[in-house]
Design an enzyme around this catalytic site. Structure first.
Site, PDB file in Angstrom:
ATOM      1  N   ARG A 132       0.848  -1.189   0.000  1.00  0.00           N
ATOM      2  CA  ARG A 132       0.000   0.000   0.000  1.00  0.00           C
ATOM      3  C   ARG A 132       0.883   1.238   0.000  1.00  0.00           C
ATOM      4  O   ARG A 132       1.888   1.322   0.729  1.00  0.00           O
ATOM      5  CB  ARG A 132      -0.915   0.037   1.232  1.00  0.00           C
ATOM      6  CG  ARG A 132      -1.947  -1.075   1.305  1.00  0.00           C
ATOM      7  CD  ARG A 132      -2.592  -1.343  -0.003  1.00  0.00           C
ATOM      8  NE  ARG A 132      -4.015  -1.193  -0.035  1.00  0.00           N
ATOM      9  CZ  ARG A 132      -4.745  -1.533  -1.094  1.00  0.00           C
ATOM     10  NH1 ARG A 132      -4.166  -2.036  -2.158  1.00  0.00           N
ATOM     11  NH2 ARG A 132      -6.041  -1.362  -1.094  1.00  0.00           N
ATOM     12  N   GLU A 156      -1.437   8.506  -5.481  1.00  0.00           N
ATOM     13  CA  GLU A 156      -1.265   7.672  -6.672  1.00  0.00           C
ATOM     14  C   GLU A 156      -2.181   8.198  -7.779  1.00  0.00           C
ATOM     15  O   GLU A 156      -3.372   8.363  -7.533  1.00  0.00           O
ATOM     16  CB  GLU A 156      -1.627   6.229  -6.325  1.00  0.00           C
ATOM     17  CG  GLU A 156      -1.230   5.206  -7.371  1.00  0.00           C
ATOM     18  CD  GLU A 156      -1.467   3.780  -6.870  1.00  0.00           C
ATOM     19  OE1 GLU A 156      -2.413   3.142  -7.378  1.00  0.00           O
ATOM     20  OE2 GLU A 156      -0.735   3.338  -5.977  1.00  0.00           O
ATOM     21  N   HIS A 213       0.972   0.410 -10.143  1.00  0.00           N
ATOM     22  CA  HIS A 213       0.053  -0.440  -9.380  1.00  0.00           C
ATOM     23  C   HIS A 213      -0.270  -1.691 -10.206  1.00  0.00           C
ATOM     24  O   HIS A 213      -1.442  -2.054 -10.402  1.00  0.00           O
ATOM     25  CB  HIS A 213      -1.227   0.320  -9.026  1.00  0.00           C
ATOM     26  CG  HIS A 213      -1.903  -0.205  -7.796  1.00  0.00           C
ATOM     27  ND1 HIS A 213      -2.436   0.589  -6.826  1.00  0.00           N
ATOM     28  CD2 HIS A 213      -2.127  -1.483  -7.374  1.00  0.00           C
ATOM     29  CE1 HIS A 213      -2.972  -0.139  -5.868  1.00  0.00           C
ATOM     30  NE2 HIS A 213      -2.797  -1.415  -6.176  1.00  0.00           N
TER      31      HIS A 213
END
Length: 318
Positions: free
Chosen positions: A236, A265, A284
Site C-alpha cells: 500500500r 497515486e 500499481h
C-alpha cells in the site's frame, strides 16, 4: 423488479464474467469508469451488487444503495470503502484476498533481485558513458550474506520467501498478528520493526493500510537502515513517506527502491523520485497478469452470485 448490478470502475480487458453472472440472474448490468464520489454515487443508485476497484465508496455513496446490498472490492485491500458506514447501513462488503497471491509475489521478487544486483544503476550509467566498470555502482553484497526483511507475513510475504529461498538469503520479518508457527515453518526469524530496519539489507513491504501503518516507513525508520539498503513496496502506498524516501535515496542510505504503489497515486509529476535512476516505478501493476485477472473476476462474480442468492459470502469483511 430486476436486480441491478454495477461495475464502478475496473482495469480489465473486459467484464465478461460479471456480464455473464448478471445474465444468469436476468439482472440489469452497467459498467462505468467512476473516479469521483459524485460519479460513483450517481452510478450505483438503487444497486443490489456493486463491483468496485478504486472508486471512492464513502458513506454518502453507500447511502444510495438498496437495503441489504453488497459491495465487492476487486482485490485484497478495501481502504477505499467506508466499512464502518457500510455496517451501519446494513451493506455487506466482501473482498477477494486470494486471487493473485502468486502474481504479486512474483512482482515483488522480480523487483527485489535487480535492485540487489544494482542492475537499474548499471543501466543508467550506460546511458551516460561508453565506459562502465563493475565497481561504478558501489558495493554489491552476495546473496548468501544478504538479509531480507519482510514487513508483514501474510500470504504474499510467505510466497516471496519461498521464491527467494533458493538464492541463499536469510530472512527476518515483523508482524504483530502472525502466529509464531508461521515464522517457524518458513525458517524466518521474528524481529521488531526497529530491529528489521537495522539488520535488513533488502526490505519488502506486505502490510495492510491502517491508521497505525501510515508512513510506517518514514524518516525515523529510514534513519536506522544500513547504507545501501534496497526497498520494495507492492503493498500500500500509504506505508511509505515519499519525502523521507527521496531524502534517503539522495544520501545513499537507500541504494534502490521499487515502488508499485504510492500515496498519492499516481506519483505526482513533480516528485523527485521520478527523476532518480535508483528508483523503479510501476503503475500499481503487481497484481496484473492474465491468469490473476481472470481469477479475480471469476471469484468476484461468484461472490456476487452468492449475494444475490442470499447465501453466506465467502470473504465478507464486515
Amino acid at each position: 423488479m430486476k436486480k441491478k448490478i454495477i461495475v464502478t470502475d475496473h482495469a480489465f480487458k473486459n467484464v465478461a464474467y460479471e456480464q455473464q453472472m448478471a445474465n444468469d440472474f436476468d439482472a440489469v448490468f452497467e459498467c462505468h469508469s467512476c473516479e469521483t464520489e459524485d460519479d460513483t454515487r450517481a452510478a450505483i443508485a438503487d444497486a443490489d451488487v456493486v463491483f468496485v476497484n478504486f472508486a471512492p465508496v464513502t458513506k454518502n455513496v453507500l447511502s444510495v444503495l438498496k437495503p441489504g446490498a453488497t459491495v465487492i472490492r476487486y482485490g485484497i485491500g478495501y481502504d477505499n470503502v467506508d466499512i464502518k458506514a457500510a455496517t451501519e447501513l446494513g451493506i455487506s462488503v466482501a473482498n477477494v484476498p486470494d486471487y493473485g497471491v502468486a502474481t504479486v509475489a512474483d512482482h515483488a521478487t522480480a523487483s527485489l533481485l535487480p535492485l540487489l544486483r544494482r542492475i537499474p544503476a548499471y543501466n543508467a550509467l550506460f546511458a551516460q558513458s561508453d565506459k562502465v566498470r563493475p565497481g561504478d555502482v558501489g558495493d554489491i553484497r552476495g546473496f548468501r550474506s544478504t538479509v531480507i526483511g519482510l514487513v508483514g507475513m501474510g500470504r504474499i510475504a510467505r510466497a516471496v520467501v519461498e521464491r527467494l529461498r533458493p538464492f541463499g538469503f536469510s530472512f527476518i520479518a515483523t508482524d504483530p498478528y502472525c502466529d509464531q508457527t508461521v515464522f517457524d515453518s518458513l525458517g524466518v526469524e521474528r524481529v521488531t520493526l526497529d530491529e528489521l530496519a537495522k539488520r535488513a539489507h533488502a526490505i519488502s513491504l506486505h502490510a495492510p493500510s491502517t491508521a497505525d501503518n501510515i508512513h510506517l516507513i518514514g524518516a525515523d525508520f529510514l534513519s536506522k537502515v544500513q547504507q545501501g539498503t534496497v526497498l520494495v513496496n507492492t503493498a500500500r502506498g500509504s506505508l511509505v513517506d515519499l519525502d523521507a524516501l527521496a531524502a534517503a535515496v539522495t544520501d545513499g542510505r537507500i541504494a534502490g527502491a521499487a515502488l508499485d504503489v504510492t500515496d498519492p497515486e499516481p506519483l505526482p509529476l513533480d516528485s523527485p523520485l521520478r527523476g532518480m535512476t535508483q528508483v523503479v516505478l510501476t503503475p500499481h501493476a503487481a497484481f496484473y497478469d492474465d491468469d490473476s485477472l481472470q481469477n479475480l473476476q471469476r471469484l468476484a462474480s461468484e461472490e456476487a452470485a452468492r449475494a444475490l442468492l442470499g447465501e453466506e459470502l465467502r470473504c465478507k469483511v464486515n
